[in-house]
Design an enzyme around this catalytic site. Structure first.
Site, mmCIF file in Angstrom:
data_model
loop_
_atom_site.group_PDB
_atom_site.id
_atom_site.type_symbol
_atom_site.label_atom_id
_atom_site.label_comp_id
_atom_site.label_asym_id
_atom_site.label_seq_id
_atom_site.Cartn_x
_atom_site.Cartn_y
_atom_site.Cartn_z
ATOM 1 N N SER A 63 0.797 -1.234 0.000
ATOM 2 C CA SER A 63 0.000 0.000 0.000
ATOM 3 C C SER A 63 0.826 1.277 0.000
ATOM 4 O O SER A 63 0.257 2.373 -0.095
ATOM 5 C CB SER A 63 -0.954 0.011 1.199
ATOM 6 O OG SER A 63 -2.078 -0.799 0.941
ATOM 7 N N LYS A 66 0.118 3.689 -2.701
ATOM 8 C CA LYS A 66 -0.899 4.737 -2.608
ATOM 9 C C LYS A 66 -0.299 6.124 -2.437
ATOM 10 O O LYS A 66 -0.981 7.129 -2.672
ATOM 11 C CB LYS A 66 -1.869 4.425 -1.467
ATOM 12 C CG LYS A 66 -2.696 3.159 -1.686
ATOM 13 C CD LYS A 66 -3.677 2.940 -0.552
ATOM 14 C CE LYS A 66 -4.582 1.740 -0.826
ATOM 15 N NZ LYS A 66 -3.932 0.449 -0.562
ATOM 16 N N SER A 129 -6.529 3.551 3.840
ATOM 17 C CA SER A 129 -5.789 2.785 2.828
ATOM 18 C C SER A 129 -6.767 2.068 1.905
ATOM 19 O O SER A 129 -6.546 0.927 1.488
ATOM 20 C CB SER A 129 -4.840 1.775 3.494
ATOM 21 O OG SER A 129 -3.858 1.337 2.588
#
Length: 388
Positions: A63, A66, A129
């Site tokens: 993640s 991101k 997230s």
């Protein structure tokens, strides 16, 4: 060549390229032992790397991907393609229901047909997230995930992230997707510098959406001794546990990247060790000011006898606190003497920075003013004095 001592660096009240590392300082303190696949500690102001391990090793970012998703969103806002208040209608591919890609993953819990602002989707991306928030933003900005991923890779190239390639907008495991601790530190620095609209979101501890409250997974936000205000966690079975944390200590900011730790608590502990070591052992100082005089030299055959010398650039540098008393700056002229006429901003030598007897950095020395040719009488006088 003439060498002049300028001043001890402890009395300087510098922007250095990120290629300069603490290893260039011969007497850097011993870094902590870090238990992770790779790591980096970067000074935000200068981009200097204070310590690192396997920093260019290509790893699964999970993640942490991101961060680039959010960076692309902010660039779209900067270019006036969208605004934070734009309303996005959530499409079917951003709805987790019956979507095998999202099974067991982090979500904002959007539903098809929801109308959500770009600002709130960005909060869902950062705080929750949310993989669904990433898809909704990608669809709105680029017309689809594939097109958005292309934008992500274009920005990676612009930021010179040579270890990085993206295949998804959210960071779920995908063949060919990789980044490095070094690249992610560079990206984080760009985010902190260039995202005033959104950076504060990285410090939000929770977000409630559709009646569901979720906590930010960056546990260091709750550590009152650290003053951490971002950035992001990441975890997949293929990546292990990743964390990027940025902390402010007085006027200084440090960025710690940990990739491939063995647990959520482990990534926090390793990042904490890096940040504390950096805060306790280093300081960021301005070595030189643009246009500020560092010395005065005799100039021959001119309409004045002396000329001021300095630098045209701003120079900041991270130095070990224990080494500050041993830091000296000197300058060296390229030739034996200076003669008129001479123009302003002309290189005439080099400024050198030493830690004890080791040179650790150097920059051009330039004239801060122009000096014209003197009168016949003054030139004749200089001739006899010069030859005396």
């Amino acid at each position: 060549m003439k060498r002049r001592l300028i001043i001890a660096a402890s009395l300087f009240v510098f922007n250095l390229s990120s290629g300069f590392a603490a290893e260039n300082i011969p007497f850097s303190p011993q870094p902590p032992e870090i238990h992770a696949g790779s790591w980096v500690l970067m000074d935000y102001t200068t981009g200097q790397i204070l310590t690192a391990g396997n920093e260019h090793q290509q790893r699964n970012p999970a993640s942490l991907t991101k961060l680039m998703t959010g960076y692309v969103v902010d660039r779209a806002i900067d270019s006036h393609r969208i605004t934070p208040d734009d309303i996005v209608t959530v499409g079917r591919d951003a709805w987790a229901k019956d979507n095998p890609v999202f099974v067991g993953s982090s979500l904002m819990f959007l539903k098809e047909g929801d109308r959500v602002s770009v600002r709130d989707l960005s909060r869902g991306l950062i705080v929750d997230s949310g993989n669904d928030a990433c898809v909704a933003l990608a669809d709105y900005i680029a017309g689809g995930q594939r097109q958005f991923v292309e934008m992500m890779n274009n920005y990676a190239e612009k930021l010179h992230l040579k270890d990085t390639h993206f295949e998804t907008v959210h960071g779920l495991d995908a063949p060919g997707q990789h980044s490095s601790a070094y690249d992610l530190a560079v990206l984080s620095r760009a985010i902190i510098h260039g995202e005033p609209e959104f950076y504060h979101m990285y410090s939000e501890k929770s977000l409630t959406w559709n009646g569901i409250t979720q906590q930010n997974r960056n546990g260091l936000l709750w550590d009152k001794t650290m003053n951490v205000d971002g950035l992001k966690t990441g975890h997949t079975s293929g990546a292990g546990f990743n964390l990027i944390a940025s902390a402010v200590d007085g006027q200084r900011r440090l960025i710690a990247v940990v990739m491939g730790a063995d647990s959520a608590k482990g990534r926090e502990e390793e990042a904490r060790k890096l940040l504390r070591w950096g805060q306790q052992n280093f300081t960021t100082v301005q070595i030189l000011h643009r246009g500020k005089k560092v010395g005065t030299e005799r100039i021959w055959y001119g309409d004045k006898e002396n000329i001021d010398l300095g630098t045209e650039q701003e120079f900041w540098m991270v130095l070990p606190k224990a080494e500050i008393p041993h830091i000296k700056a000197k300058y060296t002229l390229d030739g034996k003497e200076l003669t008129a006429p001479i123009s302003a901003h002309q290189r005439v030598g080099e400024i050198e920075l030493y830690d004890r007897d080791k040179q650790v950095a150097h920059w051009p020395l330039v004239t801060l003013e122009s000096v014209g040719e003197g009168s016949m009488f003054s030139r004749l006088s200089d001739y006899f004095h010069h030859k005396a």
